[in-house]
Structure formats: C-alpha cells, structure tokens
Design a protein around this motif. Structure first.
Motif, PDB file in Angstrom:
ATOM      1  N   PRO A 107       0.929  -1.101  -0.077  1.00  0.00           N
ATOM      2  CA  PRO A 107      -0.343   0.076  -0.197  1.00  0.00           C
ATOM      3  C   PRO A 107       0.756   1.520  -0.263  1.00  0.00           C
ATOM      4  N   SER A 108       0.497   1.725  -1.096  1.00  0.00           N
ATOM      5  CA  SER A 108       0.666   3.434  -0.497  1.00  0.00           C
ATOM      6  C   SER A 108       1.334   4.328   0.224  1.00  0.00           C
ATOM      7  N   LEU A 109       0.323   3.987   1.313  1.00  0.00           N
ATOM      8  CA  LEU A 109       1.099   4.279   3.379  1.00  0.00           C
ATOM      9  C   LEU A 109       2.213   4.576   3.695  1.00  0.00           C
ATOM     10  N   ASP A 110       2.071   3.364   2.836  1.00  0.00           N
ATOM     11  CA  ASP A 110       3.642   2.910   3.430  1.00  0.00           C
ATOM     12  C   ASP A 110       5.116   3.280   2.481  1.00  0.00           C
ATOM     13  N   PHE A 111       4.231   3.840   1.553  1.00  0.00           N
ATOM     14  CA  PHE A 111       5.336   5.078   1.451  1.00  0.00           C
ATOM     15  C   PHE A 111       4.848   6.926   1.284  1.00  0.00           C
ATOM     16  N   GLY A 112       4.105   6.713   2.355  1.00  0.00           N
ATOM     17  CA  GLY A 112       3.997   8.042   2.748  1.00  0.00           C
ATOM     18  C   GLY A 112       2.400   8.859   2.022  1.00  0.00           C
ATOM     19  N   ARG A 113       1.947   7.776   1.608  1.00  0.00           N
ATOM     20  CA  ARG A 113       0.607   8.772   0.703  1.00  0.00           C
ATOM     21  C   ARG A 113      -0.356   8.253   1.758  1.00  0.00           C
ATOM     22  N   PRO A 114      -1.516   9.572   1.665  1.00  0.00           N
ATOM     23  CA  PRO A 114      -2.233   9.459   2.493  1.00  0.00           C
ATOM     24  C   PRO A 114      -3.001   7.979   2.352  1.00  0.00           C
ATOM     25  N   ASN A 115      -3.357   7.570   3.618  1.00  0.00           N
ATOM     26  CA  ASN A 115      -4.340   5.812   2.841  1.00  0.00           C
ATOM     27  C   ASN A 115      -5.673   5.851   2.569  1.00  0.00           C
ATOM     28  N   GLU A 116      -6.194   7.442   1.563  1.00  0.00           N
ATOM     29  CA  GLU A 116      -7.811   7.189   1.011  1.00  0.00           C
ATOM     30  C   GLU A 116      -7.037   7.262   0.544  1.00  0.00           C
TER      31      GLU A 116
END
Ligand code: PMP
Ligand code: GLU
Length: 440
Positions: free
Chosen positions: A378-387
């Motif tokens: 998930p991009s959350l792990d790369f610092g993107r907003p989770n939504e």
C-alpha cells in the motif's frame, strides 16, 4: 502528516515481569513494510497458498558470474577489514564513477557499509538536520528519521508530474527556515514509481539545493537499471553538496549480500569520518569476502556490461507491457523508466471498491492478497495518504535466470515483445488477470 502504520502495543508490557521501557522513538514502530510483506508471502506459500509476489523489491536476476566466481575464490578471507572499506574496492568504486558518470571521487571519498540502508541510518544519526523527502518515498527513510529523532518534512508532489520532486515544492520547504540544516533525499529511478528525472529537472533541483546549502542525498541504487542505460547523477550538477548512495543490491542482484556505499564530495570528509566513527562502534566493517567480490562487480568487465544490457532490455519490456495492461484497465501509473516498480492508482474503481468495504490502500492490498494471492504494498507505506488508492507493484515475479537465457539466446536479435513476456513472465500475466477479474 502522511505516514506509515504506527501503532502502540502495550500488552507486552503487562505480560512481562520486567518493565518494558523501550526508547520512545521506537515504541509503536512495526517492522519495515517491505520485509514484512516478504515474510508474509513466504509464510503464505509455506501454508500452500499460491502467492504472486509483487510486494517486494528484490532483483530476480542472478548475481553476474564473474562476481560469484570472485566470491568463491575469496571465501577463505576471515580478517576484519578497514572500517571505511577495503581500499581496493574503494578504488574500483572511484573508477566506476569516473567511467559511468565522469565524476571524480578518490578512494578516500568513499565509505562502504553492509547495505546502503545502514549508511542512510548512520548519516541521519550523525548529521543534525531535518530530513526532507518527497511523497511517495521508499519505506525506510521516514522510520529511520523517527528512530533517530529527526524532524521530517514530506514534500508535496503531483500525480501529473509522475510524483516527482519539483524545485518549486522543494523551495517552499526551504523557505520556511532558509538556514536550517537539511538532508534532502532524491531517489531515482524511483522506488516506488519507476520514474526518473531529465537533465533539466536535475539541474533545477541542484540549483535550489545549492541556494539553500542542503545536503542532497542522491539515492541512485537503481541508476544502473535505467531502462535505456542513460542514468545521470545529480552529483554532476551539485558536486559540492551531493552524497551518492548506491550498492550491489539492485543492478547486481545481490540484496542479500548486504553491500552498499556512499560517495562524498571532498568538502564533506568530516561527515564521512564521523560516520566511520559510528561504523567502527557498530558494524565494524563489511563482510570481507563480499567486499572482495564487489571489486569484481565495480571493475570494467564486458561480461557484466552484457548482463546489464540484457537486464535492462528485460525490465524495459516488462515495465512497458504491464504499464500498458494497467492503462487498459483504466489505471493510471507513471511510465516506468528504470528499476522494477509501477505505482498504479486504482481511483477509477473507488466506487466499486467502496461497495466491498475497501476505502483505503491498506485494506485494498490486504483484500487483494486475501482474495487473489497477489501481493502489492500500500502507498501508505510510502508516505501517501491512506485514503488514496495507490499501491506499489514490483514486477519481479519471474525467473530471472530464464529471462536472461532467452534474452541472450532465442531473442538476441529480436525485439522483446509480448511473446517474450508470455514465455518469461507467465506468473505475472496470471497476477494481472487476477487483478482484472477482482476489479470486475
Ligand atoms: N534505497 C532504495 C530506494 C531501496 O529500494 C533500497 C532497498 N534495497 C535501499 C535504498 C537499501 O538498499 P541496500 O540496503 O540493500 O543497499
Ligand atoms: N528495497 C526493497 C523494497 O523496497 C527491499 C529491501 C529493503 O526494503 O530493505 O522492496
């Protein structure tokens, strides 16, 4: 702040008889996302589940033959080596930069370590400055800063720029406090997007870096995997302030060997020396046989050049093919230009995913893995907003040895095409079919 999964688990404290007093910077952190997904996929496979491992960024290619040979010949070496690294290796690395980028580093400008990740950590430990990273960025920069207690500035990026760092956004961070010491991380070809920078873009970023006297940590670990072999180091345009980070893990297929290096401008010898002090008190020196083998990797060798030429050809067609597959599903992703990552945005399917209770990248990747066996990060792990419904897809679930054999043999004089993809990457084709069916 965009961020990674961080949650506190206090239950361990209740169970133990001894009071658990973790360093507060570490308390609540979970194992690195890349390594966690790798172990999860391995565990699922061990349970007999079919897994399409597009979650981890490991080169599928074998280590080039001359490098393996040299390791074999040097297996007997058992003595500790110099803290900063074997001199012969540092010499080979300085010649490598001269040959590849026309950059002049002396062996004394180079620090070798057990992976560039460790060196990145030590840099953050010894340099007293904020960490500036574009979002999205590779998973470990941010947690390393948290562990060391550094302030982090995530720099805004835009989908229409393929999530690249722009000089304007970088300057807007620097302007907040122009004299503040900072390390700006630029990673290209990028993990997670696969995009790289043009010479003009690099020059513009270099200009801002010079204006604010920041340290530019140029993470070029995928540089040799530029799909056209046209990687350009930003150190050419900001030599006095750029540290180049690289190693054997990606282009040489040797992630598990753990060898990385930093190359410093002469004016930053004080920083190299300070990092070497920490190295001497922590990892001591990098494994001796691996360093001897690395000399062979960085030396000019037509066999290694041929290997790299084919690895790039293969990654280029796979990147292009699977980017196109995404495009046909209506999924936007930057065009891959180097390395082995795609960064798809599933926004077009938001309503359909919402109807299945999927409203963020983390749940999306969990459900995709559970329902289809396809692992993404998930991009959350790369610092993107989770939504945001973006994720990283590593197109590495193929047999690298077979792919090289085909590229050197049957396809030596042919353009690599869809037939090649079918022959070399059937598992990824199946993974994409499953993603398509799942989205329907
Ligand atoms: N930077 C990036 C962008 C990476 O993807 C990785 C993962 N290999 C590293 C640094 C660390 O590499 P290593 O420690 O294996 O040199
Ligand atoms: N860099 C690889 C990745 O992004 C894995 C290794 C690591 O994170 O240390 O998947």
């Amino acid at each position: 702040m965009p961020g990674q999964r961080i949650f506190c688990n206090l239950s361990t404290m209740e169970k133990n008889t001894v009071r658990v007093d973790l360093n507060l910077n570490i308390r609540g952190l979970t194992p690195s996302a890349t390594l966690a997904i790798n172990e999860k996929c391995k565990a699922l496979k061990a349970e007999g589940r079919e897994v399409f491992h597009l979650g981890f960024g490991q080169s599928p290619f074998p280590v080039p033959r001359p490098v393996v040979e040299t390791l074999r010949e040097n297996a007997w070496r058992k003595d500790y080596l110099a803290v900063k690294g074997l001199y012969e290796l540092r010499e080979a690395i300085s010649h490598f930069w001269e040959r590849k980028q026309g950059l002049s580093f002396s062996p004394e400008d180079i620090l070798v370590g057990p992976g560039s990740k460790e060196l990145l950590f030590i840099l953050q430990l010894v340099y007293y400055g904020d960490l500036v990273i574009p979002t999205p960025s590779w998973v470990s920069y941010y947690p390393q800063a948290l562990i060391v207690g550094r302030r982090v500035n995530w720099v805004k990026t835009h989908a229409e720029d393929d999530w690249r760092l722009t000089p304007e956004e970088l300057e807007s961070i620097c302007l907040l406090d122009p004299d503040r010491p900072r390390i700006v991380v630029l990673n290209y070809p990028s993990n997670p997007t696969g995009a790289t920078y043009s010479i003009d873009q690099l020059k513009e970023i270099a200009e801002i870096a010079r204006k604010y006297k920041v340290i530019l940590l140029s993470d070029e670990i995928y540089g040799e995997l530029h799909h056209l072999g046209q990687h350009v180091s930003i150190a050419r345009f900001y030599p006095e302030g750029t540290i180049i980070s690289s190693g054997l893990s990606k282009w040489c297929g040797a992630g598990g060997w753990r060898l990385g290096m930093f190359s410093f401008p002469k004016s930053m010898r004080w920083l190299l020396d300070a990092m070497a002090v920490v190295a001497s008190e922590t990892f001591t020196a990098t494994s001796a046989p691996i360093q001897y083998a690395a000399v062979a990797a960085f030396k000019e060798d037509p066999e290694i050049d041929a290997y790299l030429h084919q690895a790039r050809r293969i990654l280029r067609i796979l990147g292009k093919y699977f980017h196109n597959e995404l495009h046909e599903m209506g999924i936007f992703a930057p065009k891959p230009q180097g390395g082995f990552y795609l960064f798809p945005n599933f926004a077009r399917y938001r309503d359909r995913l919402l109807s299945k209770g999927i409203h963020n990248s983390q749940i999306m990747c969990e459900r995709l893995l559970q329902d289809t066996g396809v692992a993404l990060l998930p991009s959350l792990d790369f610092g993107r907003p989770n939504e945001e419904l973006t994720a990283r897809l590593s197109y590495v679930d193929f047999d690298g040895e077979l792919a090289l054999e085909l590229a050197f043999g049957k396809y030596a004089d042919k353009t690599l095409d869809a037939a090649f993809v079918r022959e070399c990457a059937p598992r990824m084709l199946e993974a994409f079919k499953r993603i398509r069916d799942w989205l329907r």
